[in-house]
Scaffold this motif. Structure first.
Motif, short mmCIF file in Angstrom:
data_model
loop_
_atom_site.label_atom_id
_atom_site.label_comp_id
_atom_site.label_asym_id
_atom_site.label_seq_id
_atom_site.Cartn_x
_atom_site.Cartn_y
_atom_site.Cartn_z
N LYS A 63 -24.51 19.69 45.35
CA LYS A 63 -23.60 19.59 46.49
C LYS A 63 -23.33 18.11 46.67
N SER A 64 -22.20 17.67 46.17
CA SER A 64 -21.91 16.23 46.12
C SER A 64 -21.15 15.76 47.34
N GLN A 65 -21.18 14.45 47.53
CA GLN A 65 -20.40 13.80 48.60
C GLN A 65 -20.67 14.41 49.97
N ILE A 66 -21.94 14.64 50.28
CA ILE A 66 -22.29 15.09 51.63
C ILE A 66 -22.16 13.90 52.56
N GLN A 67 -21.28 13.99 53.53
CA GLN A 67 -20.96 12.84 54.36
C GLN A 67 -21.97 12.67 55.51
N THR A 68 -22.34 11.42 55.74
CA THR A 68 -23.18 11.08 56.88
C THR A 68 -22.26 10.81 58.06
N LEU A 69 -22.21 11.75 58.99
CA LEU A 69 -21.26 11.66 60.11
C LEU A 69 -22.00 11.51 61.43
N ASP A 70 -21.47 10.61 62.24
CA ASP A 70 -22.01 10.40 63.58
C ASP A 70 -20.85 10.49 64.57
N TYR A 90 -15.31 11.00 64.49
CA TYR A 90 -16.65 10.65 64.04
C TYR A 90 -16.61 9.35 63.25
N LEU A 91 -17.80 8.81 63.01
CA LEU A 91 -17.97 7.62 62.19
C LEU A 91 -18.67 8.00 60.90
N ARG A 92 -18.21 7.45 59.78
CA ARG A 92 -18.83 7.74 58.48
C ARG A 92 -19.85 6.65 58.15
N HIS A 93 -20.98 7.08 57.60
CA HIS A 93 -22.04 6.12 57.24
C HIS A 93 -22.54 6.36 55.82
N GLY A 94 -21.64 6.70 54.91
CA GLY A 94 -22.04 6.88 53.52
C GLY A 94 -22.17 8.34 53.13
N SER A 198 -27.25 7.21 59.70
CA SER A 198 -27.47 6.54 58.42
C SER A 198 -27.67 7.61 57.35
N THR A 199 -27.47 7.21 56.11
CA THR A 199 -27.69 8.14 55.00
C THR A 199 -29.15 8.56 54.94
N GLN A 200 -30.04 7.64 55.29
CA GLN A 200 -31.47 7.98 55.29
C GLN A 200 -31.76 9.10 56.29
N GLN A 201 -31.13 9.05 57.46
CA GLN A 201 -31.32 10.12 58.44
C GLN A 201 -30.83 11.46 57.91
N LEU A 202 -29.66 11.44 57.26
CA LEU A 202 -29.11 12.67 56.70
C LEU A 202 -30.04 13.23 55.63
#
Length: 245
Positions: A63-70, A90-94, A198-202
């Motif tokens: 599952k590619s390009q899973i967006q980190t959205l806030d 929303y804001l994108r974070h990677g 952040s991507t780490q949170q996702l």
């Protein structure tokens, strides 16, 4: 339509309901043009309905390009008579990519996250699968025709690991891969309703979901035979060929 037919709006609505018509909805479709569609479908459905004895069958994909959205503002939680509310923007974070292998017998999922989805990352995931599975049984992998699954490096890895047997789905037929259904569940239950700064949170949220799911996994029940699938496609083709639009 009511005006053109000289009827009331309520009459038109009753006719639509009686015949199950929903003109406000639209869906998309794509039929596979794979020349080996029949052979590949019979092969994969046969694995689902009557797998070989003492082997493992894994459905593999990424599952590619899973967006980190806030969300731009805090989510308002549900309350009596009020649904959960969130801002539309929303804001994108990677982004990140989840490689997953679903065991069709147990429902368990092996997952690994990477920021990219090249053949190098796919090779690392194959090594992860090999390390986490028992040494004895043969392993049958169901996967699609994505380019990273067919590079020389990947082919050489399979040659060096003869217990792995690959079954490719027909082109434009990802619905034959059961892990796609699991991806839909992951999206619905975790990703879509989550907010991550952040991507780490996702990635942590996805790992937590994997741990929770694997604590009590449930396999999907595949019920349609290959002949039933072909008959359904035939009926659909007859409907589209008879359509004037």
């Amino acid at each position: 339509m009511a005006s053109q037919m000289g009827l009331s709006q309520s009459t038109v609505s009753r006719i639509w309901r009686a015949f199950g018509l929903q003109p406000h909805r639209q869906e998309t479709f794509k039929l596979s043009t794979d020349p080996l569609f029949v052979e590949k479908t019979r092969d994969i459905v046969g694995l689902y309905l009557d797998p070989p004895v003492k082997v493992l069958v894994l459905c593999v994909d990424e599952k590619s390009q899973i967006q980190t959205l806030d969300r731009t503002q805090p989510i308002l939680p549900l309350a009596p008579g009020i649904a959960e509310r969130r801002t539309h923007d929303y804001l994108r974070h990677g982004t990140t990519t989840l490689f997953a292998a679903l065991d069709i017998a147990t429902g368990e999922v092996i997952g690994r996250l990477h920021r990219r989805h090249r053949s190098q990352e796919f090779l690392k995931f194959l090594k992860t699968i090999d390390q986490q599975l028992p040494d004895d049984p043969d392993v049958h992998l169901v996967m699609d025709n994505y380019g990273t699954h067919k590079t020389p490096a990947v082919k050489n890895w399979f040659v060096r690991h003869p217990r792995f047997h690959v079954h490719f789905t027909p082109t434009s037929a990802s619905w034959l891969n059961q892990v796609e259904r699991w991806f839909a569940t992951l999206t619905q239950e975790q990703i879509r309703r989550g907010t991550h700064r952040s991507t780490q949170q996702l990635e942590k949220a996805i790992r937590d979901y994997l741990d929770t799911y694997n604590a009590d996994p449930k396999p999907f029940v595949w019920s349609k035979t290959a002949d039933e699938i072909f008959a359904s496609i035939q009926r659909f083709c007859m409907q589209t060929s008879d359509s004037r639009h």
